[in-house]
Design an enzyme around this catalytic site. Structure first.
Site, short mmCIF file in Angstrom:
data_model
loop_
_atom_site.label_atom_id
_atom_site.label_comp_id
_atom_site.label_asym_id
_atom_site.label_seq_id
_atom_site.Cartn_x
_atom_site.Cartn_y
_atom_site.Cartn_z
N TRP A 1 -11.04 14.21 20.29
CA TRP A 1 -11.61 13.89 19.47
C TRP A 1 -13.02 13.28 21.12
CZ3 TRP A 1 -13.25 7.97 20.99
CH2 TRP A 1 -12.72 7.92 22.65
N ASP A 2 -12.22 14.17 22.12
CA ASP A 2 -13.56 14.85 23.49
C ASP A 2 -14.39 15.62 22.72
OD1 ASP A 2 -10.82 13.74 24.35
OD2 ASP A 2 -10.45 14.43 25.96
N GLU B 1 -6.13 3.28 24.27
CA GLU B 1 -4.17 3.76 24.13
C GLU B 1 -3.07 3.35 24.75
OE1 GLU B 1 -4.97 7.97 25.04
OE2 GLU B 1 -5.05 7.83 23.07
N LYS C 1 -7.08 0.99 28.65
CA LYS C 1 -7.49 2.25 29.34
C LYS C 1 -8.40 2.84 29.41
CE LYS C 1 -5.29 6.62 28.80
NZ LYS C 1 -3.90 7.58 27.53
N GLN C 2 -8.90 2.72 28.53
CA GLN C 2 -10.92 3.47 28.25
C GLN C 2 -11.41 2.30 27.82
OE1 GLN C 2 -8.09 6.46 26.96
NE2 GLN C 2 -10.16 6.93 25.72
O1 IFM Z 1 -8.32 12.16 24.11
C1 IFM Z 1 -8.23 11.45 25.45
C2 IFM Z 1 -7.77 10.14 24.79
O2 IFM Z 1 -8.71 9.53 24.60
C3 IFM Z 1 -6.88 9.32 26.03
N1 IFM Z 1 -5.75 10.55 26.87
C4 IFM Z 1 -6.35 12.13 26.92
C5 IFM Z 1 -6.89 12.30 25.83
C6 IFM Z 1 -7.06 14.21 26.20
O3 IFM Z 1 -7.95 13.49 26.85
#
Ligand code: IFM
Length: 726
Positions: free
Chosen positions: A337-338, A478, A590-591
């Site tokens: 999805w990046d 995640e 995580k984010q």
């Molecule tokens: O898509 C990301 C995910 O959101 C977090 N781990 C790494 C992936 C690839 O950059």
């Protein structure tokens, strides 16, 4: 002395620090949307990570868990001998070294001052670029000047067909040979995917009277060798031009490489460079963001924009950009999805043609997404979490964690399903910005609708609560897997299904024949639309009444709290410290998750007070364990008027690749962080967004930014935006 204007267009490395090679090889990558080459040295260096990647050339080697982007034969090698002694940075004496990536021209240059064991001192300069004008062409130049005494220079250009993907071989029938007295070639075929590739180089001294000797070396490393005697202050210059083709772009890659090389040679090296620089000027004219008053931010933004631009395919809508672009082996070149939520927006707004290519990649891969949905027992299209050339799910099911060797089940390929909505969101944004109705009616609508069909079959109605729920998901955070009712995912699904009903209404009126075709093929009926409307109304979004904020997922507030501010100084991710399993029970994220939702939905998320409440809670418990996180936080903080905090987060995002802040740039550029930085600047600080069918800006510039200037495309027309400090 370089001027300020020049400094913001270049990344420099001086002196040479061998310990930073893995980092610099990545950040100095050159590319052109077709190929990407890590900045390994022409002459080689111990421990280097050579990587020549071409979009779409994936292969699944026997015994490997998943397919990967294949490392092609290396076209870069040029070795130099001074009176028979091989020049290398780990031999002889190095008196000076400077490497510069000129972002404006997309040219990498290196100069060294080197002395051999016999006291002969030479100045060597290297130059390379992947032509933006002729995407199959890589151009290199090397110039050697004798300084203190006469010497004989022997320069050998070769192609190295012995490359692997860090030990994993992908090639069958590799053959190296020479053609005429100044060309060499390596051809090969990938094992499982059977892509044919041809790499052909020509190597020419400027002074044709130099004695040119051509030898076919070991068949996998053919070479052309030239020898030139030099008097002090005399210079010998050599040009190497390489053509790369594969069966993805030519029926006969060898013939195509020969033809490309003929054309490039006829043009001449200097003219190739002039055209390349002119082409880049056109791209920068549209995509550059000028910041007055902040040299560091200016350079960082140009650096990250450069990396998105060199990764974006120009002429191929069947490939997309992997999470690590074409700059390293990370995530095996897989597409996440990046691309759609972090890199595509920059392109949608400044290079719409390139954004369209990337969205078409998803359109062409709908069959894979349909397979994935069907295999999981659902209808419609569920895009793979990790995607390659086939569009099938390629997420590994297990990984081994280093150094412990612990095997961990990877669930993202099964339950991180929000990617389908993320792609639909990118399609809608592209349409809203560009008004490209041909794309939307013929391709985009099908993506939005078929992924909506998936969600319609995926959500679960709970009669006892009269609401729809979504169990077993992974949201952007995640660290917490297979949770129920991710507020991010449920909210985005609600947005998605509401949007799909609107798209359907529009399509039926604006393009009735497309609508009836889709009705038949995707099974869209009045009953299905009615169900979507019902889901929109009754979708459950977890809420924490006590705090007055969204609950990230069911049970989130019952997790064990942790005071992250005490875990400092820390560079390691919390899941690596606490352990994968233990982290599931801890309130650390995580984010950007809820914060990501705020970025995507903007005002639609809620009032300023609601957004601030959510920000105050969630931005304090994130450990930015993913490189995707800081830029999203910067964007949202800027929109909330928290400009100082936003600037710190922006600087953090900018440091991820430039400073190797996470220590893993060896694996490749963090493409999402790169695209995210542009969003933090333009959507965050400049406050650009769409509103009531037009665009608006609502700037919140950092105090020391005197002005910001950039161009955008809205509905096919270019606009210039200039913002100044109040
Ligand atoms: O898509 C990301 C995910 O959101 C977090 N781990 C790494 C992936 C690839 O950059």
């Amino acid at each position: 002395m370089t001027s300020l204007a020049e400094r913001t267009w270049q990344i420099d490395e001086a002196p040479f620090v061998p310990g930073k090679l893995a980092h610099t090889e990545t950040i100095f990558t050159v590319g052109n949307g077709y190929m990407g080459l890590r900045a390994t040295f022409e002459e080689g260096y111990p421990g280097e990570l050579v990587s020549t990647l071409v979009h779409g050339i994936y292969d699944h080697a026997a015994g490997e868990l998943v397919p990967e982007l294949v490392n092609l034969p290396n076209p870069l090698p040029i070795t130099i001998e001074v009176d028979g002694e091989v020049f290398r940075l780990d031999r002889g004496t190095l008196y000076g070294y400077r490497r510069t990536l000129n972002l404006k021209e997309a040219i990498l240059r290196r100069g060294v001052l080197w002395r051999n064991g016999n006291g002969a001192i030479v100045q060597i300069t290297f130059e390379r670029f992947a032509s933006l004008e002729l995407e199959h062409v890589l151009a290199q130049r090397v110039a050697v000047r004798a300084l203190n005494k006469p010497c004989t220079i022997t320069v050998t250009a070769s192609i190295d067909g012995t490359q692997t993907n860090e030990g994993v071989g992908h090639w069958t029938s590799l053959i190296g040979s020479s053609e005429g007295d100044h060309r060499i070639v390596v051809t090969g075929k990938t094992g499982q995917s059977a892509y044919g590739v041809a790499i052909m180089s020509s190597f020419m001294p400027h002074d044709l009277s130099a004695s040119v000797q051509t030898v076919t070396g070991g068949s996998l490393q053919p070479f052309v060798r030239c020898q030139v005697p030099l008097e002090p202050e005399q210079t010998a210059t050599f040009d190497k031009v390489t053509a790369i083709h594969s069966t993805r772009d030519a029926a006969d890659p060898l013939a195509a490489a020969r033809q490309t090389l003929d054309a490039a040679e006829a043009r001449g090296w200097d003219s190739l460079r002039t055209a390349h620089v002119a082409e880049w000027a056109r791209y920068w004219d549209d995509s550059d963001v000028e910041i007055e008053g902040d040299e560091v931010a200016q350079r960082a933004l140009r650096f990250t924009t450069y990396h998105v631009l060199i990764a974006a395919p120009r002429h191929d809508e069947h490939v997309s950009i992997g999470a690590k672009t074409l700059s390293g082996p990370g995530y095996k070149g897989h597409v996440f999805w990046d691309t759609e939520l972090f890199m595509v927006p920059l392109l949608t707004v400044t290079q719409p043609r390139l954004a369209r290519n990337l969205l078409m990649y998803r359109y062409h891969n709908l069959p894979g997404a349909r397979n994935k949905a069907r295999e999981a027992g659902y209808e419609g299209a569920l895009f793979p979490w990790e995607s390659t050339d086939t569009g099938e799910e390629t997420t590994p099911r297990w990984i081994e964690v280093k150094p412990s060797g612990e095997r961990i089940r990877v669930w993202t390929g099964d339950t991180e399903q929000h990617i389908s909505t993320d792609i639909a969101y990118a399609v809608m944004e592209y349409w809203r910005w560009t008004g490209d109705e041909t794309f939307f009616a013929n391709y985009g609508a099908e993506i939005v609708l078929d992924t909506a069909v998936f969600w319609g079959s995926r959500v679960e109605y709970k009669p006892e609560r009269d609401r729809y729920e979504l169990p077993m998901q992974i949201g952007p955070d995640e660290y917490h897997e297979n949770i129920d009712n991710s507020a991010f995912t449920n909210s985005m699904v609600r947005w998605h299904l509401r949007t799909a009903t609107e798209v359907w209404d529009w399509l039926r009126h604006a393009h009735p024949s497309v609508a009836s075709d889709l009705a038949m093929r995707l099974g869209i009926s009045d009953a299905r639309i009615a169900r979507w409307r019902d889901i929109v109304e009754k979708m459950y979004i977890p809420y924490n009444q006590e705090r007055g904020i969204l609950e990230q997922f069911d049970g989130f507030s019952k997790l064990q709290p942790i005071n992250l501010s005490l875990w400092q100084p820390r560079v390691t991710n919390m899941d690596a410290i606490l352990g994968h399993e233990a982290t599931q029970h801890v309130m650390v994220i995580k984010q950007a998750d809820i914060v990501m939702l705020m970025a995507l939905l903007g005002e639609e998320f809620g009032s300023q007070e609601e957004r601030l409440r959510n920000w105050n809670f969630y931005s304090r418990i994130v450990d930015h364990g993913s490189s995707l996180s800081p830029a999203m936080h910067a964007w949202v903080a800027a929109r909330l008027g928290l400009v100082r905090e936003a600037y710190d987060l922006f600087s953090f995002a900018a440091s991820i690749d430039l400073e190797d802040a996470k220590g893993n740039v060896r694996d490749g550029i963090h493409g999402a962080a790169a695209g995210g930085l542009w969003q933090a600047a333009v959507f965050g600080f400049a406050g650009l967004r769409l509103e009531n069918g037009s665009f608006v800006v609502q700037p919140n510039l950092p105090e020391h930014w005197c002005s910001m200037r950039f161009h955008i495309y809205f509905r096919g027309k270019r606009h210039t935006i200039r913002l100044t400090a109040e």
